[in-house]
Design an enzyme around this catalytic site. Sequence first.
Site, PDB file in Angstrom:
ATOM      1  N   LYS A  64       0.087   6.618   9.114  1.00 15.68           N
ATOM      2  CA  LYS A  64       0.828   7.788   8.618  1.00 15.68           C
ATOM      3  C   LYS A  64       1.922   7.422   7.606  1.00 15.68           C
ATOM      4  CE  LYS A  64      -0.327  10.542  12.600  1.00 15.68           C
ATOM      5  NZ  LYS A  64       0.038  11.375  13.728  1.00 15.68           N
ATOM      6  N   ASN A  85       0.290  13.296   7.701  1.00 16.16           N
ATOM      7  CA  ASN A  85      -0.976  13.257   8.452  1.00 16.16           C
ATOM      8  C   ASN A  85      -2.068  14.108   7.780  1.00 16.16           C
ATOM      9  OD1 ASN A  85       0.004  15.846   9.201  1.00 16.16           O
ATOM     10  ND2 ASN A  85      -1.322  15.805  10.975  1.00 16.16           N
ATOM     11  N   ASP A 100       1.675  17.667  12.130  1.00 18.62           N
ATOM     12  CA  ASP A 100       1.911  17.326  13.542  1.00 18.62           C
ATOM     13  C   ASP A 100       3.116  18.093  14.080  1.00 18.62           C
ATOM     14  OD1 ASP A 100      -0.087  15.401  13.961  1.00 18.62           O
ATOM     15  OD2 ASP A 100       1.146  13.808  13.098  1.00 18.62           O
ATOM     16  N   ALA A 122      10.342   7.240  21.760  1.00 18.57           N
ATOM     17  CA  ALA A 122      10.993   7.315  20.451  1.00 18.57           C
ATOM     18  C   ALA A 122      10.093   6.731  19.364  1.00 18.57           C
ATOM     19  CB  ALA A 122      12.319   6.556  20.512  1.00 18.57           C
ATOM     20  N   GLY A 229      -1.159  17.972  25.674  1.00 21.32           N
ATOM     21  CA  GLY A 229      -1.075  17.932  24.209  1.00 21.32           C
ATOM     22  C   GLY A 229      -2.226  18.601  23.465  1.00 21.32           C
TER      23      GLY A 229
HETATM   24  P1  NDP Z   1       4.191   4.866  19.100  1.00 26.64           P
HETATM   25  O1  NDP Z   1       3.357   3.655  19.304  1.00 26.64           O
HETATM   26  O2  NDP Z   1       4.794   5.125  17.777  1.00 26.64           O
HETATM   27  O3  NDP Z   1       5.385   4.869  20.203  1.00 26.64           O
HETATM   28  C1  NDP Z   1       5.117   4.635  21.546  1.00 26.64           C
HETATM   29  C2  NDP Z   1       6.320   5.050  22.408  1.00 26.64           C
HETATM   30  O4  NDP Z   1       5.905   5.000  23.769  1.00 26.64           O
HETATM   31  C3  NDP Z   1       7.526   4.143  22.276  1.00 26.64           C
HETATM   32  O5  NDP Z   1       8.688   4.928  22.453  1.00 26.64           O
HETATM   33  C4  NDP Z   1       7.332   3.178  23.464  1.00 26.64           C
HETATM   34  O6  NDP Z   1       8.528   2.613  23.938  1.00 26.64           O
HETATM   35  C5  NDP Z   1       6.779   4.118  24.495  1.00 26.64           C
HETATM   36  N1  NDP Z   1       5.957   3.493  25.541  1.00 26.64           N
HETATM   37  C6  NDP Z   1       4.714   2.965  25.406  1.00 26.64           C
HETATM   38  N2  NDP Z   1       4.267   2.553  26.618  1.00 26.64           N
HETATM   39  C7  NDP Z   1       5.244   2.831  27.514  1.00 26.64           C
HETATM   40  C8  NDP Z   1       5.372   2.641  28.919  1.00 26.64           C
HETATM   41  N3  NDP Z   1       4.387   2.086  29.652  1.00 26.64           N
HETATM   42  N4  NDP Z   1       6.510   3.059  29.523  1.00 26.64           N
HETATM   43  C9  NDP Z   1       7.497   3.642  28.815  1.00 26.64           C
HETATM   44  N5  NDP Z   1       7.437   3.844  27.482  1.00 26.64           N
HETATM   45  C10 NDP Z   1       6.319   3.440  26.837  1.00 26.64           C
HETATM   46  O7  NDP Z   1       3.274   6.080  19.577  1.00 26.64           O
HETATM   47  P2  NDP Z   1       3.072   7.505  18.914  1.00 26.64           P
HETATM   48  O8  NDP Z   1       4.375   8.179  18.750  1.00 26.64           O
HETATM   49  O9  NDP Z   1       2.171   7.374  17.748  1.00 26.64           O
HETATM   50  O10 NDP Z   1       2.229   8.257  20.063  1.00 26.64           O
HETATM   51  C11 NDP Z   1       2.841   8.617  21.278  1.00 26.64           C
HETATM   52  C12 NDP Z   1       1.886   9.478  22.090  1.00 26.64           C
HETATM   53  O11 NDP Z   1       1.648  10.707  21.402  1.00 26.64           O
HETATM   54  C13 NDP Z   1       0.513   8.838  22.317  1.00 26.64           C
HETATM   55  O12 NDP Z   1       0.186   8.998  23.672  1.00 26.64           O
HETATM   56  C14 NDP Z   1      -0.426   9.663  21.462  1.00 26.64           C
HETATM   57  O13 NDP Z   1      -1.701   9.765  22.040  1.00 26.64           O
HETATM   58  C15 NDP Z   1       0.275  11.029  21.494  1.00 26.64           C
HETATM   59  N6  NDP Z   1      -0.055  11.895  20.343  1.00 26.64           N
HETATM   60  C16 NDP Z   1      -0.568  13.145  20.586  1.00 26.64           C
HETATM   61  C17 NDP Z   1      -0.874  13.997  19.543  1.00 26.64           C
HETATM   62  C18 NDP Z   1      -1.452  15.339  19.824  1.00 26.64           C
HETATM   63  O14 NDP Z   1      -1.889  15.999  18.870  1.00 26.64           O
HETATM   64  N7  NDP Z   1      -1.466  15.803  21.044  1.00 26.64           N
HETATM   65  C19 NDP Z   1      -0.631  13.609  18.135  1.00 26.64           C
HETATM   66  C20 NDP Z   1      -0.058  12.281  17.985  1.00 26.64           C
HETATM   67  C21 NDP Z   1       0.202  11.470  19.060  1.00 26.64           C
HETATM   68  P3  NDP Z   1       9.123   1.217  23.320  1.00 26.64           P
HETATM   69  O15 NDP Z   1       9.881   1.596  22.069  1.00 26.64           O
HETATM   70  O16 NDP Z   1      10.019   0.720  24.387  1.00 26.64           O
HETATM   71  O17 NDP Z   1       7.954   0.324  23.031  1.00 26.64           O
END
Ligand code: NDP
Length: 264
Positions: A64, A85, A100, A122, A229
Site C-alpha cells: 500500500k 489501496n 479502506d 497500531a 471485518g
Molecule cells: P500490520 O502488520 O501493519 O500490523 C499488525 C499489528 O498487529 C501491529 O500493531 C502488531 O503489534 C499487532 N500484532 C500482531 N500480532 C499480535 C499478537 N499476537 N498480539 C498482539 N498484537 C499483535 O497489519 P495490518 O494493519 O495490515 O492488518 C491488521 C489486521 O487487519 C489483519 O488481521 C488484517 O487481516 C486485517 N485487515 C482487514 C481488512 C478488512 O477489510 N476487513 C482490511 C485490511 C486489514 P506490534 O507492533 O507489537 O508488532
Amino acid sequence: MSFLFSIFGNPVSHSKSPLMHNLAFKGLNYDACYARYKLQDGDKLKETFFSLGLKGINITVPHKEYAFKACDVLDPFAKKVGAVNTIVEKDGKLHGYNTDAPGFLKAISEFKDIKTVLFLGAGGTAQSTSTILRDEGYEVTLLNRSQERLNKFKQNGFKTYTFDTFKIEKYDLVINMTSAGLEDDSLPAPKEILNKVIETSKACVDVIYGKETAFLKLAKAHNKPIKDGSDMLLYQGIIAFEYFTDHKFTFDKIKTYMEKAFYL
Ligand code: NDP
C-alpha cells in the site's frame, strides 16, 4: 470496450476481491474482468500495471505504501494517510485512493452514540482508520503490544499506550486492529486488560473477517454486540468499484451483487 482490473499483493491467493468485483461486473452488465496478481517487488508496481494493460487495481499487503508512491495524482485523504489501496488509470496517469478507511467508517456506523474508541494494534490498517475516525469527531486511543509503531501515532497527537503503560479508562467501542486471531486463537492484549475495557464498552469490533476470533468470543461472553471485518471488506470494495466505474452505479446497487461473494 472491455476493461481489466486486478488485485496486487503478496500473498493474493486468499483474496475475495476478484470474486466480489466479478460478481458486481456481471450483475451490473459492465464489460470488465478482475484478476489477481502476486506482485513480489513493490517497486515494479507501475510498470507491471501498464504492461498488463490494466484500467485499475486494488492493492493489499504489503504494497500500500508502494502504491502511494506510484501514483501521479492522489486523492486528498490518501495523501494525508500515505496509503493507497485503489488505483485507476485515467489518460495514462495513475490516480490513487484509500477506500479502506471510508469502508471501515461505514461499517462501524451502525453503532450509535459512540465517542471514544480504543484501537488494539497500531499497524497499517490502524493508520488510515484512526485518521478518518478522528476527522469524523471520534476520540481514538491506541494500545499496542510494543512501542515502535506507536511513535508515529503519538507524533500525530493520538493517545498511545503499550500494555505496560496502559491506564484503563472507559471506551465506547473496542476494536481489534491486530492480526492476533487471524491464524490462531490468540488475544490481541492480555486478558485482564481486555476484560476491563470490554466490560465498560458498548460494542466490540474485529477487522479480521470470516471467523469469530478469540477477541470476539470474549466480547460475546460479556454480552456485548460484536461485528467482524466482513462489512469493512465489502464496503472498501464497493467504494473502489465506484472509482473503477466512474460512479455509474449507486452504492446500494453495487452492494446487491458484491455481497453475494460472502454467501457463496
Ligand atoms: P500490520 O502488520 O501493519 O500490523 C499488525 C499489528 O498487529 C501491529 O500493531 C502488531 O503489534 C499487532 N500484532 C500482531 N500480532 C499480535 C499478537 N499476537 N498480539 C498482539 N498484537 C499483535 O497489519 P495490518 O494493519 O495490515 O492488518 C491488521 C489486521 O487487519 C489483519 O488481521 C488484517 O487481516 C486485517 N485487515 C482487514 C481488512 C478488512 O477489510 N476487513 C482490511 C485490511 C486489514 P506490534 O507492533 O507489537 O508488532
